[in-house]
Write a protein that holds these residues in place. Structure first.
Motif, PDB file in Angstrom:
ATOM      1  N   TRP A   1       4.786  -3.941   3.879  1.00  0.00           N
ATOM      2  CA  TRP A   1       4.010  -3.213   4.892  1.00  0.00           C
ATOM      3  C   TRP A   1       4.095  -3.925   6.251  1.00  0.00           C
ATOM      4  O   TRP A   1       4.304  -3.277   7.276  1.00  0.00           O
ATOM      5  CB  TRP A   1       2.553  -3.082   4.449  1.00  0.00           C
ATOM      6  N   LEU A   2       3.976  -5.244   6.242  1.00  0.00           N
ATOM      7  CA  LEU A   2       3.991  -6.004   7.497  1.00  0.00           C
ATOM      8  C   LEU A   2       5.357  -5.951   8.188  1.00  0.00           C
ATOM      9  O   LEU A   2       5.441  -5.980   9.412  1.00  0.00           O
ATOM     10  CB  LEU A   2       3.616  -7.469   7.238  1.00  0.00           C
ATOM     11  N   THR A   3       6.431  -5.883   7.396  1.00  0.00           N
ATOM     12  CA  THR A   3       7.779  -5.863   7.988  1.00  0.00           C
ATOM     13  C   THR A   3       8.313  -4.438   8.139  1.00  0.00           C
ATOM     14  O   THR A   3       9.409  -4.239   8.665  1.00  0.00           O
ATOM     15  CB  THR A   3       8.780  -6.664   7.124  1.00  0.00           C
TER      16      THR A   3
ATOM     17  N   GLY B   1      -7.177  -8.718   3.944  1.00  0.00           N
ATOM     18  CA  GLY B   1      -7.405  -7.982   5.191  1.00  0.00           C
ATOM     19  C   GLY B   1      -6.231  -7.067   5.526  1.00  0.00           C
ATOM     20  O   GLY B   1      -6.423  -5.894   5.879  1.00  0.00           O
ATOM     21  N   PHE B   2      -5.001  -7.588   5.385  1.00  0.00           N
ATOM     22  CA  PHE B   2      -3.817  -6.757   5.632  1.00  0.00           C
ATOM     23  C   PHE B   2      -3.741  -5.610   4.623  1.00  0.00           C
ATOM     24  O   PHE B   2      -3.436  -4.472   4.988  1.00  0.00           O
ATOM     25  CB  PHE B   2      -2.527  -7.600   5.534  1.00  0.00           C
ATOM     26  N   ALA B   3      -4.008  -5.924   3.358  1.00  0.00           N
ATOM     27  CA  ALA B   3      -3.932  -4.894   2.313  1.00  0.00           C
ATOM     28  C   ALA B   3      -4.944  -3.772   2.572  1.00  0.00           C
ATOM     29  O   ALA B   3      -4.649  -2.593   2.343  1.00  0.00           O
ATOM     30  CB  ALA B   3      -4.174  -5.519   0.939  1.00  0.00           C
ATOM     31  N   ASN B   4      -6.118  -4.153   3.045  1.00  0.00           N
ATOM     32  CA  ASN B   4      -7.133  -3.139   3.366  1.00  0.00           C
ATOM     33  C   ASN B   4      -6.657  -2.236   4.505  1.00  0.00           C
ATOM     34  O   ASN B   4      -6.843  -1.013   4.454  1.00  0.00           O
ATOM     35  CB  ASN B   4      -8.461  -3.803   3.734  1.00  0.00           C
ATOM     36  N   GLN B   5      -6.040  -2.839   5.523  1.00  0.00           N
ATOM     37  CA  GLN B   5      -5.491  -2.030   6.628  1.00  0.00           C
ATOM     38  C   GLN B   5      -4.416  -1.072   6.123  1.00  0.00           C
ATOM     39  O   GLN B   5      -4.305   0.059   6.589  1.00  0.00           O
ATOM     40  CB  GLN B   5      -4.840  -2.925   7.688  1.00  0.00           C
ATOM     41  N   ALA B   6      -3.621  -1.552   5.157  1.00  0.00           N
ATOM     42  CA  ALA B   6      -2.478  -0.770   4.674  1.00  0.00           C
ATOM     43  C   ALA B   6      -2.852   0.187   3.544  1.00  0.00           C
ATOM     44  O   ALA B   6      -2.038   1.022   3.160  1.00  0.00           O
ATOM     45  CB  ALA B   6      -1.394  -1.732   4.186  1.00  0.00           C
ATOM     46  N   GLY B   7      -4.073   0.045   3.006  1.00  0.00           N
ATOM     47  CA  GLY B   7      -4.473   0.865   1.864  1.00  0.00           C
ATOM     48  C   GLY B   7      -3.719   0.513   0.587  1.00  0.00           C
ATOM     49  O   GLY B   7      -3.358   1.377  -0.206  1.00  0.00           O
ATOM     50  N   LEU B   8      -3.473  -0.790   0.387  1.00  0.00           N
ATOM     51  CA  LEU B   8      -2.735  -1.253  -0.799  1.00  0.00           C
ATOM     52  C   LEU B   8      -3.699  -1.684  -1.904  1.00  0.00           C
ATOM     53  O   LEU B   8      -4.746  -2.261  -1.624  1.00  0.00           O
ATOM     54  CB  LEU B   8      -1.834  -2.437  -0.426  1.00  0.00           C
ATOM     55  N   ASP B   9      -3.289  -1.455  -3.145  1.00  0.00           N
ATOM     56  CA  ASP B   9      -4.156  -1.801  -4.289  1.00  0.00           C
ATOM     57  C   ASP B   9      -4.281  -3.307  -4.504  1.00  0.00           C
ATOM     58  O   ASP B   9      -5.376  -3.823  -4.694  1.00  0.00           O
ATOM     59  CB  ASP B   9      -3.615  -1.169  -5.582  1.00  0.00           C
ATOM     60  N   ILE B  10      -3.152  -4.008  -4.540  1.00  0.00           N
ATOM     61  CA  ILE B  10      -3.058  -5.450  -4.853  1.00  0.00           C
ATOM     62  C   ILE B  10      -4.125  -5.928  -5.859  1.00  0.00           C
ATOM     63  O   ILE B  10      -4.943  -6.782  -5.561  1.00  0.00           O
ATOM     64  CB  ILE B  10      -3.073  -6.313  -3.565  1.00  0.00           C
ATOM     65  N   PRO B  11      -4.104  -5.401  -7.084  1.00  0.00           N
ATOM     66  CA  PRO B  11      -5.177  -5.686  -8.052  1.00  0.00           C
ATOM     67  C   PRO B  11      -5.325  -7.169  -8.398  1.00  0.00           C
ATOM     68  O   PRO B  11      -6.441  -7.671  -8.545  1.00  0.00           O
ATOM     69  CB  PRO B  11      -4.779  -4.876  -9.287  1.00  0.00           C
TER      70      PRO B  11
END
Length: 257
Positions: A194-196, A235-245
């Motif tokens: 997502w970042l790249t 924080g990045f995952a929340n911005q991107a809407g990623l699960d990252i369980p």
């Protein structure tokens, strides 16, 4: 007389590079956080290079306040660095090194892998490091730079965050806790994609992670910045809407809420 090199941030890493530059015959002007950077820029508007050696927590502010006359001379070395970081500060084509040696107070630099470098001042950085017996190599393309930066992020974030869960060193992580390592790495790579804004080559990156682990098997997993790294990743995952369980599970157990 050679033009001076500016070194912003004179901690352990900044001092290592400053020594290399001095041995090449460059005058070095250090900039500490209590100095007025605009005054330094007025007296030295055209340095040979500007190495930014502040920690990753300070990089955004440092880049945002960098004097315009220096913006085409920048060398970056932070962990967790990606193209979006310098693009946000309107710094085009910096020289970037992914540092694979560790320097702590009172000890010599410890090499994990040769450090890759890309950019206009890559040869300068290569020569400075060779002066102090630190191995590095020069990359040919921006794509290779992105791979190397993502690989370093994968190594640091995976070992640090998995370390919160299992402790120990990277050898025990890879050999005894590979399921945790792989689950953390998968979440980390979702965030890096997502970042790249690209689909990174996961197989190559996982092989690169294992190569780095084998470069220093006794390396401790969990640095003191592990909780901050995990918080930033979420924080990045929340911005991107990623699960990252896996990362969220580790955060629920190990971060104070």
């Amino acid at each position: 007389m050679k033009d001076p090199i500016i070194v912003i941030g004179l901690g352990e890493l900044g001092s290592v590079f400053a020594r290399g530059f001095l041995r090449l015959g460059y005058p070095v002007q250090g900039v500490t956080r209590d100095m007025d950077i605009s005054l330094v820029a007025n007296t030295t508007p055209n340095p040979a290079a500007v190495l930014i050696a502040v920690g990753e927590a300070d990089i955004a502010t440092t880049l945002a306040t960098l004097p315009t006359v220096w913006k085409d001379k920048v060398i970056l070395l932070q962990n967790e660095l990606l193209p979006r970081d310098w693009q946000a500060a309107e710094i085009n084509n910096p020289t970037v090194i992914s540092v694979w040696f560790e320097k702590k107070k009172g000890m010599d630099s410890k090499v994990v892998l040769p450090s890759p470098i890309f950019g206009a001042n890559a040869k300068l950085v290569f020569n400075a490091l060779s002066q102090i017996d630190l191995p590095s190599f020069i990359l040919d393309t921006e794509e290779e730079l992105t791979y190397e930066l993502v690989r370093k992020n994968l190594y640091i974030l995976t070992t640090n965050i998995a370390g919160l869960e299992v402790g120990g060193n990277v050898e025990s992580l890879a050999n005894q806790h590979s399921a945790v390592m792989n689950a953390v790495a998968n979440d980390v790579l979702d965030i890096q994609d997502w970042l790249t804004e690209t689909k990174n080559d996961r197989q190559r990156l996982m092989e690169g992670l294992l190569e780095a682990i084998h470069g220093d098997l006794a390396h401790g997993c969990m640095g003191r910045s592990a909780p901050a790294r995990l918080t930033r990743a979420i924080g990045f995952a929340n911005q991107a809407g990623l699960d990252i369980p896996t990362l969220r599970d580790i955060a629920n157990k190990h971060l104070s809420h």
